[in-house]
Design a protein around this motif. Structure first.
Motif, PDB file in Angstrom:
ATOM      1  N   PHE A  35      37.049  40.174  26.267  1.00 11.51           N
ATOM      2  CA  PHE A  35      36.404  41.465  26.545  1.00 11.51           C
ATOM      3  C   PHE A  35      35.125  41.211  27.342  1.00 11.51           C
ATOM      4  CE2 PHE A  35      39.059  42.396  22.933  1.00 11.51           C
ATOM      5  CZ  PHE A  35      39.498  43.700  23.157  1.00 11.51           C
ATOM      6  N   LEU A  36      35.085  41.781  28.562  1.00 13.99           N
ATOM      7  CA  LEU A  36      33.910  41.685  29.436  1.00 13.99           C
ATOM      8  C   LEU A  36      33.428  43.065  29.881  1.00 13.99           C
ATOM      9  CD1 LEU A  36      34.952  38.632  31.636  1.00 13.99           C
ATOM     10  CD2 LEU A  36      33.185  38.664  29.877  1.00 13.99           C
ATOM     11  N   VAL A  37      33.813  44.105  29.179  1.00 14.19           N
ATOM     12  CA  VAL A  37      33.434  45.464  29.555  1.00 14.19           C
ATOM     13  C   VAL A  37      31.917  45.615  29.459  1.00 14.19           C
ATOM     14  CG1 VAL A  37      33.704  47.904  28.998  1.00 14.19           C
ATOM     15  CG2 VAL A  37      35.629  46.336  28.724  1.00 14.19           C
ATOM     16  N   GLY A  38      31.325  46.249  30.494  1.00 15.66           N
ATOM     17  CA  GLY A  38      29.891  46.489  30.480  1.00 15.66           C
ATOM     18  C   GLY A  38      29.062  45.378  31.068  1.00 15.66           C
ATOM     19  N   ASN A  39      29.681  44.344  31.625  1.00 13.99           N
ATOM     20  CA  ASN A  39      28.948  43.258  32.275  1.00 13.99           C
ATOM     21  C   ASN A  39      28.881  43.510  33.781  1.00 13.99           C
ATOM     22  OD1 ASN A  39      28.430  40.777  30.256  1.00 13.99           O
ATOM     23  ND2 ASN A  39      30.307  41.860  29.663  1.00 13.99           N
ATOM     24  N   PRO A  40      27.858  42.989  34.461  1.00 11.25           N
ATOM     25  CA  PRO A  40      27.775  43.195  35.919  1.00 11.25           C
ATOM     26  C   PRO A  40      28.972  42.635  36.676  1.00 11.25           C
ATOM     27  CG  PRO A  40      25.673  42.432  35.044  1.00 11.25           C
ATOM     28  CD  PRO A  40      26.659  42.338  33.930  1.00 11.25           C
ATOM     29  N   CYS A  41      29.599  41.594  36.170  1.00 12.80           N
ATOM     30  CA  CYS A  41      30.719  40.980  36.890  1.00 12.80           C
ATOM     31  C   CYS A  41      31.934  41.893  36.963  1.00 12.80           C
ATOM     32  CB  CYS A  41      31.086  39.646  36.254  1.00 12.80           C
ATOM     33  SG  CYS A  41      31.703  39.783  34.559  1.00 12.80           S
ATOM     34  N   THR A  42      32.034  42.859  36.050  1.00  3.82           N
ATOM     35  CA  THR A  42      33.197  43.749  36.082  1.00  3.82           C
ATOM     36  C   THR A  42      33.141  44.704  37.272  1.00  3.82           C
ATOM     37  OG1 THR A  42      32.057  45.303  34.605  1.00  3.82           O
ATOM     38  CG2 THR A  42      33.448  43.638  33.583  1.00  3.82           C
ATOM     39  N   GLU A  43      31.985  44.813  37.940  1.00  6.39           N
ATOM     40  CA  GLU A  43      31.859  45.670  39.112  1.00  6.39           C
ATOM     41  C   GLU A  43      32.219  44.950  40.409  1.00  6.39           C
ATOM     42  OE1 GLU A  43      27.920  47.149  39.088  1.00  6.39           O
ATOM     43  OE2 GLU A  43      28.088  48.129  37.119  1.00  6.39           O
ATOM     44  N   PHE A  44      32.507  43.657  40.303  1.00  9.28           N
ATOM     45  CA  PHE A  44      32.882  42.915  41.504  1.00  9.28           C
ATOM     46  C   PHE A  44      34.270  43.338  41.973  1.00  9.28           C
ATOM     47  CE2 PHE A  44      30.137  38.927  40.458  1.00  9.28           C
ATOM     48  CZ  PHE A  44      29.004  39.723  40.531  1.00  9.28           C
ATOM     49  N   GLN A  45      34.475  43.340  43.266  1.00  9.76           N
ATOM     50  CA  GLN A  45      35.809  43.561  43.822  1.00  9.76           C
ATOM     51  C   GLN A  45      36.685  42.335  43.537  1.00  9.76           C
ATOM     52  OE1 GLN A  45      35.572  44.506  47.979  1.00  9.76           O
ATOM     53  NE2 GLN A  45      34.367  46.385  47.666  1.00  9.76           N
ATOM     54  N   GLY A  46      37.885  42.621  43.025  1.00  2.00           N
ATOM     55  CA  GLY A  46      38.791  41.533  42.675  1.00  2.00           C
ATOM     56  C   GLY A  46      38.484  40.894  41.322  1.00  2.00           C
ATOM     57  N   TYR A  47      37.701  41.598  40.485  1.00  5.23           N
ATOM     58  CA  TYR A  47      37.304  41.043  39.163  1.00  5.23           C
ATOM     59  C   TYR A  47      38.516  40.725  38.301  1.00  5.23           C
ATOM     60  CZ  TYR A  47      36.635  41.954  34.165  1.00  5.23           C
ATOM     61  OH  TYR A  47      36.737  41.921  32.801  1.00  5.23           O
ATOM     62  N   ARG A  48      39.382  41.704  38.098  1.00  3.52           N
ATOM     63  CA  ARG A  48      40.508  41.498  37.193  1.00  3.52           C
ATOM     64  C   ARG A  48      41.486  40.469  37.775  1.00  3.52           C
ATOM     65  NH1 ARG A  48      42.496  44.132  32.747  1.00  3.52           N
ATOM     66  NH2 ARG A  48      44.738  43.911  32.385  1.00  3.52           N
ATOM     67  N   GLN A  49      41.713  40.524  39.081  1.00  5.58           N
ATOM     68  CA  GLN A  49      42.621  39.570  39.718  1.00  5.58           C
ATOM     69  C   GLN A  49      42.099  38.142  39.558  1.00  5.58           C
ATOM     70  OE1 GLN A  49      43.258  40.395  43.849  1.00  5.58           O
ATOM     71  NE2 GLN A  49      44.679  38.665  44.155  1.00  5.58           N
ATOM     72  N   TYR A  50      40.789  37.980  39.672  1.00  2.00           N
ATOM     73  CA  TYR A  50      40.205  36.636  39.555  1.00  2.00           C
ATOM     74  C   TYR A  50      40.362  36.107  38.131  1.00  2.00           C
ATOM     75  CZ  TYR A  50      36.747  32.895  39.907  1.00  2.00           C
ATOM     76  OH  TYR A  50      36.120  31.662  39.896  1.00  2.00           O
ATOM     77  N   VAL A  51      40.086  36.926  37.127  1.00  2.75           N
ATOM     78  CA  VAL A  51      40.160  36.476  35.738  1.00  2.75           C
ATOM     79  C   VAL A  51      41.601  36.174  35.346  1.00  2.75           C
ATOM     80  CG1 VAL A  51      39.699  37.104  33.338  1.00  2.75           C
ATOM     81  CG2 VAL A  51      38.079  37.750  35.118  1.00  2.75           C
ATOM     82  N   VAL A  52      42.536  36.993  35.775  1.00  2.00           N
ATOM     83  CA  VAL A  52      43.943  36.787  35.422  1.00  2.00           C
ATOM     84  C   VAL A  52      44.450  35.457  35.969  1.00  2.00           C
ATOM     85  CG1 VAL A  52      46.284  37.655  35.812  1.00  2.00           C
ATOM     86  CG2 VAL A  52      44.452  39.234  35.145  1.00  2.00           C
ATOM     87  N   THR A  53      44.069  35.123  37.182  1.00  3.44           N
ATOM     88  CA  THR A  53      44.518  33.850  37.767  1.00  3.44           C
ATOM     89  C   THR A  53      43.753  32.658  37.205  1.00  3.44           C
ATOM     90  OG1 THR A  53      42.978  34.202  39.609  1.00  3.44           O
ATOM     91  CG2 THR A  53      45.260  34.926  39.902  1.00  3.44           C
ATOM     92  N   ALA A  54      42.490  32.849  36.852  1.00  2.00           N
ATOM     93  CA  ALA A  54      41.692  31.742  36.327  1.00  2.00           C
ATOM     94  C   ALA A  54      42.094  31.367  34.912  1.00  2.00           C
ATOM     95  CB  ALA A  54      40.210  32.094  36.373  1.00  2.00           C
ATOM     96  N   LEU A  55      42.598  32.316  34.118  1.00  2.66           N
ATOM     97  CA  LEU A  55      42.968  32.068  32.715  1.00  2.66           C
ATOM     98  C   LEU A  55      44.429  32.424  32.513  1.00  2.66           C
ATOM     99  CD1 LEU A  55      39.786  33.633  31.015  1.00  2.66           C
ATOM    100  CD2 LEU A  55      40.177  31.236  31.602  1.00  2.66           C
TER     101      LEU A  55
END
Length: 430
Positions: free
Chosen positions: A119-139
């Motif tokens: 869970f990373l909701v409410g963090n500044p990184c969640t506003e980055f473009q490609g946030y979810r795509q990056y996390v899914v591929t990294a983990l």
């Protein structure tokens, strides 16, 4: 600053009989903790650790928790995901509403092979473009991200154009770091303005109430510094509104009056007995102090005319019936009851006071005669017969002659009706 202490953990381990070595779950939320420490050494068996709603700026000292499965660090000041490689059994990590701005730090979770929820909701990184795509591929071991399940098709789509997403994420991280530096400088400037150096600056500043109103009504960026400042102001307001209990100053206890009269005082409200030992020619004071109370909490002072005992600061004082020898007096504790026994020998030349025996007045009736009279009243009275006069009780009823008896029988027979037949089974009346 609040620290994680052994006492704090034991208070939170009531469900485990306050044992911390075998503790598997502990909740340390809303404690204003500013650093994680000691938990990895004292609670090696931890499986669930709640640290949400504190002031923790960094993840540290949790690498030895090999059995930890759930770590909740929501509502803290964490900016980087780090130092979780040693948590081999970690399955769920909650970092909701923190200040994680380096999205690339999620790659440190690749060593946690059992991680399934993040869970990373409410963090500044969640506003980055490609946030979810990056996390899914990294983990690749992750199953749920921010409460949404990661499907197989989403994972396949995330792998497409991965290099472009990574490049874009690095650019946004650099921009975030630049903004963070500006925010730190702004926070330092405000902190300097709040602490003026000269008296002139103090006079030119607005009142504290106006400054407080401006702080709460002026919009500002959500940063770790602003969160700490808000927490500091809330604590100051809470402490200001907290009314300290007024301590009533009790007037000093009068032990001896101005004219020298000694008072009897029993502040600890203890039972006691004051007796005179005629055999040893001494006065004995038996004070029923608490059985398990330490003797160091008592202070004894024996004077010729009174004895004083201080029990946990409370005064006990009693006037003695005779003058005693303070130097020869002894104080002992009973091993069975714990009572304090003071044995105080009489002073030489002290006369024994004998109990006066009340004299009986001649005109007044004696108490013994009255008691004898009452005792006699309870005994029933009997007639007394003069033995000199003999009474013949055989002639109380006068005898009748046989002729008179025969005449009565004839009279009864004459009154019977004709044809009367006597029942032979019934005994005759005469």
């Amino acid at each position: 600053m609040v620290y994680i202490t052994e006492e704090l953990i034991r208070r939170r381990a009531e469900h485990n009989d306050c044992e911390i070595l075998s503790l598997e779950e502990v909740s340390l939320h809303q404690q204003d903790i500013e650093r994680i420490e000691h938990v990895d050494r004292w609670c090696r068996e931890l499986r669930i650790l709640y640290l949400q709603n504190n002031l923790i700026p960094r993840i540290e000292n949790v690498g030895r928790l090999k059995k930890l499965e759930y770590l909740n660090l929501a509502l803290n000041n964490i900016q980087v995901i780090e130092n979780l490689e040693g948590c081999e059994s970690l399955r769920k990590l909650d970092l909701t509403v923190n200040f994680v701005g380096l999205l690339s730090s999620v790659e440190s979770l690749q060593h946690n092979a059992h991680l399934r929820e993040l869970f990373l909701v409410g963090n500044p990184c969640t506003e980055f473009q490609g946030y979810r795509q990056y996390v899914v591929t990294a983990l690749p071991q992750l199953k749920w991200l921010d409460g949404t399940e990661i499907s197989r098709s989403e994972r396949i789509r995330a792998l497409q154009g991965l290099e472009q997403v990574r490049r874009r994420v690095r650019e946004q991280e650099q921009e975030y770091l630049r903004r963070r530096e500006e925010q730190r400088e702004e926070a330092a400037r405000r902190d300097k303005e709040r602490k003026p150096d000269s008296q002139d600056d103090k006079e030119n500043l607005r009142s504290a109430e106006e400054e407080e109103q401006d702080f709460w009504h002026t919009p500002c960026s959500f940063t770790p510094e602003s969160r700490l400042e808000a927490h500091r102001r809330l604590e100051e307001e809470k402490n200001a509104n907290r009314k300290e209990p007024e301590k009533k100053n009790k007037p000093p206890r009068t032990l001896i009056t101005a004219d020298g009269r000694v008072m009897n005082i029993n502040e600890p409200k203890l039972a006691f007995s004051l007796t005179e030992d005629e055999e040893n020619d001494a006065v004995v004071l038996d004070l029923a102090v608490y059985r398990h109370m330490d003797t160091s909490l008592m202070d004894v002072d024996v004077q010729p005319t009174y004895a004083r005992v201080s029990v946990k600061g409370k005064m006990f004082q009693v006037v003695l019936p005779a003058e005693v020898k303070p130097d020869s007096s002894t104080a002992r504790r009973s091993q069975t009851t714990g009572h304090l026994v003071l044995t105080m020998p009489r002073a030489e030349g002290e006369l024994r006071v004998q109990k006066p025996v009340p004299r009986r007045r001649r005109d007044a009736p004696s108490r013994s005669s009255a008691e004898d009279r009452n005792r006699k009243d309870k005994i029933p009275e009997r007639l007394e017969v003069d033995p000199s006069k003999s009474v013949d009780i055989t002639n109380i009823v006068s005898e009748r002659s046989s002729g008179e008896d025969l005449q009565e029988k004839q009279d009864l027979t004459a009154e019977l009706p004709e044809g009367f037949m006597d029942d032979p089974e019934v005994p005759p009346l005469i």
